[in-house]
Write an enzyme that holds these catalytic residues in place. Structure first.
Site, PDB file in Angstrom:
ATOM      1  NE  ARG A  75      -3.701   0.281   2.388  1.00  0.00           N
ATOM      2  CZ  ARG A  75      -4.694  -0.055   3.373  1.00  0.00           C
ATOM      3  NH1 ARG A  75      -4.718   0.888   4.251  1.00  0.00           N
ATOM      4  NH2 ARG A  75      -5.591  -0.971   2.924  1.00  0.00           N
ATOM      5  NE  ARG A 101      -4.471   2.354  -3.515  1.00  0.00           N
ATOM      6  CZ  ARG A 101      -4.083   1.209  -3.038  1.00  0.00           C
ATOM      7  NH1 ARG A 101      -4.642   0.063  -3.609  1.00  0.00           N
ATOM      8  NH2 ARG A 101      -3.382   1.026  -2.360  1.00  0.00           N
ATOM      9  CB  ILE A 102      -7.895   3.428   2.719  1.00  0.00           C
ATOM     10  CG1 ILE A 102      -9.502   2.828   2.963  1.00  0.00           C
ATOM     11  CG2 ILE A 102      -7.523   4.075   3.922  1.00  0.00           C
ATOM     12  CD1 ILE A 102      -9.426   1.828   4.028  1.00  0.00           C
ATOM     13  CG  LEU A 103      -5.805   8.222  -0.377  1.00  0.00           C
ATOM     14  CD1 LEU A 103      -5.993   9.569  -1.050  1.00  0.00           C
ATOM     15  CD2 LEU A 103      -4.960   7.442  -1.667  1.00  0.00           C
ATOM     16  CG  ASN A 117     -13.898  11.138   0.241  1.00  0.00           C
ATOM     17  OD1 ASN A 117     -14.012  11.110  -0.836  1.00  0.00           O
ATOM     18  ND2 ASN A 117     -14.459  10.260   1.343  1.00  0.00           N
ATOM     19  CG  HIS A 119     -18.903   9.248   3.360  1.00  0.00           C
ATOM     20  ND1 HIS A 119     -18.438   7.892   3.090  1.00  0.00           N
ATOM     21  CD2 HIS A 119     -19.998   8.819   4.149  1.00  0.00           C
ATOM     22  CE1 HIS A 119     -18.780   6.882   3.989  1.00  0.00           C
ATOM     23  NE2 HIS A 119     -19.990   7.504   4.422  1.00  0.00           N
ATOM     24  CB  VAL A 159     -11.581   5.011   7.250  1.00  0.00           C
ATOM     25  CG1 VAL A 159     -12.709   5.186   5.757  1.00  0.00           C
ATOM     26  CG2 VAL A 159     -10.361   4.368   6.584  1.00  0.00           C
ATOM     27  CG  ASP A 160     -15.301   7.734   5.604  1.00  0.00           C
ATOM     28  OD1 ASP A 160     -14.991   8.308   4.704  1.00  0.00           O
ATOM     29  OD2 ASP A 160     -16.024   6.700   5.558  1.00  0.00           O
ATOM     30  CD  GLU A 189     -22.610  11.598  -3.536  1.00  0.00           C
ATOM     31  OE1 GLU A 189     -21.759  11.647  -4.099  1.00  0.00           O
ATOM     32  OE2 GLU A 189     -23.005  10.748  -2.947  1.00  0.00           O
TER      33      GLU A 189
END
Ligand code: GRF
Length: 205
Positions: A75, A101-103, A117, A119, A159-160, A189
């Protein structure tokens, strides 16, 4: 003044990308009396070569890049390669638009507070690992929520969990399905993302 350069990262159909491209074309990211800075979508990058959003980027004449993750790489190797591509393109800001993908590092440190981002829920509700796509809307309906919506937030390692920059709300209606709710949220959105970027990056309402 040279425009700030925004990269939009996608993995799929690219409807949020399209909303951002249309906002740019409509002059929403231009400099004005209230902001000396302007913002230009300088790169559209996908981690899947077949992402529909790449065709949208092409139609708008935008530079495109594909960076798929080789099976053997870690990763952090991927995130280092991604960082290099973005730095090479002299990117200032990054908007994730359905990037799957999770950065992590070294990307997060290279763009501190400059990765945003979208969501599809009212964070902090219905966020975190695994809360993507229809799973979010199914969870909202299972919890018998009376409203849902979408959130633009800063991307951090959790995440988030980054700072919320803007939200839009929609009602949950009787007999809602995840698909119907997703479509209602998605329409918001497309309005919220350009607006939140304009206000956060350029300081314009
Ligand atoms: C959107 O629902 C967004 O909230 C989520 O991924 C989806 C991307 O859709 N992060 P699209 O590719 O922009 O149409």
């Amino acid at each position: 003044m040279t425009p700030l350069r925004l990269a939009v990262l996608i993995s799929g159909r690219g409807s949020n990308l399209e909303a951002l491209l249309k906002a740019e074309a409509a002059g929403q990211f231009d400099a004005s009396a209230k902001s000396l800075n302007s913002l230009a979508i300088a790169l559209v990058l996908s981690n899947h070569a077949e992402a529909g959003g790449l065709q949208i980027a092409k139609a708008f004449g935008k530079p495109r890049a594909v960076l798929e993750k080789p099976a053997f790489s870690s990763r952090s190797d991927y995130d280092a390669a991604l960082t290099a591509v973005l730095q090479q393109a002299q990117i200032d800001w990054i908007a994730l638009a359905g990037f799957d993908r999770i950065l992590g590092e070294p990307l997060l440190s290279a763009f501190p507070g400059r990765i945003l981002n979208m969501h599809p829920s009212l964070l902090p509700k219905f966020g975190g690992k695994g809360m993507v796509g229809q799973a979010v809307h199914q969870a909202v309906l299972a919890a018998a929520e009376q409203e849902s919506g979408c959130t633009v937030h800063e991307v951090i390692a959790d995440v988030d969990a980054g700072r919320v920059l803007g939200q839009a709300r929609v009602p949950v209606v009787l007999g809602d399905t995840p698909e119907a709710l997703a479509a209602r949220v998605l329409a918001q959105e497309h309005l919220l993302y350009p607006q939140a970027i304009r206000s956060h990056v350029l300081g314009l309402l």
